[in-house]
Scaffold this motif. Sequence first.
Motif, PDB file in Angstrom:
ATOM      1  N   ALA A  48       0.818  -1.215   0.000  1.00 51.86           N
ATOM      2  CA  ALA A  48       0.000   0.000   0.000  1.00 51.86           C
ATOM      3  C   ALA A  48       0.851   1.264   0.000  1.00 51.86           C
ATOM      4  CB  ALA A  48      -0.929  -0.007   1.211  1.00 51.86           C
ATOM      5  N   GLY A  49       2.150   1.108   0.150  1.00 48.92           N
ATOM      6  CA  GLY A  49       3.040   2.258   0.146  1.00 48.92           C
ATOM      7  C   GLY A  49       3.193   2.936   1.491  1.00 48.92           C
ATOM      8  N   VAL A  50       2.654   2.329   2.534  1.00 46.74           N
ATOM      9  CA  VAL A  50       2.769   2.884   3.885  1.00 46.74           C
ATOM     10  C   VAL A  50       4.194   2.730   4.394  1.00 46.74           C
ATOM     11  CG1 VAL A  50       1.955   2.674   6.272  1.00 46.74           C
ATOM     12  CG2 VAL A  50       0.341   2.444   4.362  1.00 46.74           C
ATOM     13  N   GLU A  51       4.829   1.619   4.012  1.00 51.60           N
ATOM     14  CA  GLU A  51       6.222   1.368   4.371  1.00 51.60           C
ATOM     15  C   GLU A  51       7.023   1.187   3.090  1.00 51.60           C
ATOM     16  OE1 GLU A  51       6.694  -1.894   7.084  1.00 51.60           O
ATOM     17  OE2 GLU A  51       5.019  -1.247   8.307  1.00 51.60           O
ATOM     18  N   ASN A  52       8.218   1.694   3.083  1.00 47.02           N
ATOM     19  CA  ASN A  52       9.089   1.540   1.919  1.00 47.02           C
ATOM     20  C   ASN A  52      10.203   0.558   2.246  1.00 47.02           C
ATOM     21  OD1 ASN A  52       7.766   3.420   0.264  1.00 47.02           O
ATOM     22  ND2 ASN A  52       8.741   5.092   1.381  1.00 47.02           N
ATOM     23  N   THR A  53      10.361  -0.422   1.364  1.00 42.16           N
ATOM     24  CA  THR A  53      11.420  -1.415   1.518  1.00 42.16           C
ATOM     25  C   THR A  53      11.912  -1.787   0.134  1.00 42.16           C
ATOM     26  OG1 THR A  53       9.947  -3.323   1.370  1.00 42.16           O
ATOM     27  CG2 THR A  53      10.285  -2.396   3.561  1.00 42.16           C
ATOM     28  N   SER A  54      12.905  -2.617   0.100  1.00 43.55           N
ATOM     29  CA  SER A  54      13.392  -3.118  -1.187  1.00 43.55           C
ATOM     30  C   SER A  54      12.436  -4.194  -1.702  1.00 43.55           C
ATOM     31  CB  SER A  54      14.795  -3.708  -1.030  1.00 43.55           C
ATOM     32  OG  SER A  54      14.742  -4.898  -0.262  1.00 43.55           O
ATOM     33  N   ASP A  55      12.476  -4.416  -2.995  1.00 42.48           N
ATOM     34  CA  ASP A  55      11.670  -5.477  -3.591  1.00 42.48           C
ATOM     35  C   ASP A  55      12.072  -6.835  -3.024  1.00 42.48           C
ATOM     36  OD1 ASP A  55      10.311  -3.632  -5.118  1.00 42.48           O
ATOM     37  OD2 ASP A  55      11.490  -4.019  -6.934  1.00 42.48           O
ATOM     38  N   GLU A  56      13.358  -6.998  -2.789  1.00 40.61           N
ATOM     39  CA  GLU A  56      13.862  -8.261  -2.236  1.00 40.61           C
ATOM     40  C   GLU A  56      13.258  -8.524  -0.852  1.00 40.61           C
ATOM     41  OE1 GLU A  56      18.057 -10.105  -0.676  1.00 40.61           O
ATOM     42  OE2 GLU A  56      18.126  -8.794  -2.423  1.00 40.61           O
TER      43      GLU A  56
END
Length: 82
Positions: A48-56
């Motif tokens: 949902a875009g609430v948290e940003n992380t890497s795709d991995e």
Amino acid sequence: MTLEKHDLVHEFPESRDAIHELKMNNNHFSRLFDQYHDKDHEVHRIEAGVENTSDEYLEVRKKERLKLKDELYKMIKDHEGQ
């Protein structure tokens, strides 16, 4: 982008009663259910875009969620087969 629900009741609506019974009476199932629920919410927040992380990182979490779901599904089906 529409996000799908992956909680167990949405995944296995025909097993709602078994899921509830196992949550109430099987400590191992209950622990795995809680882990699955936490993992599902984390994945949902990332998607949902609430948290940003890497795709991995996201892919690892999805695989962990899937492993838990497989284990829970087996327990549900074993319970329903009794």
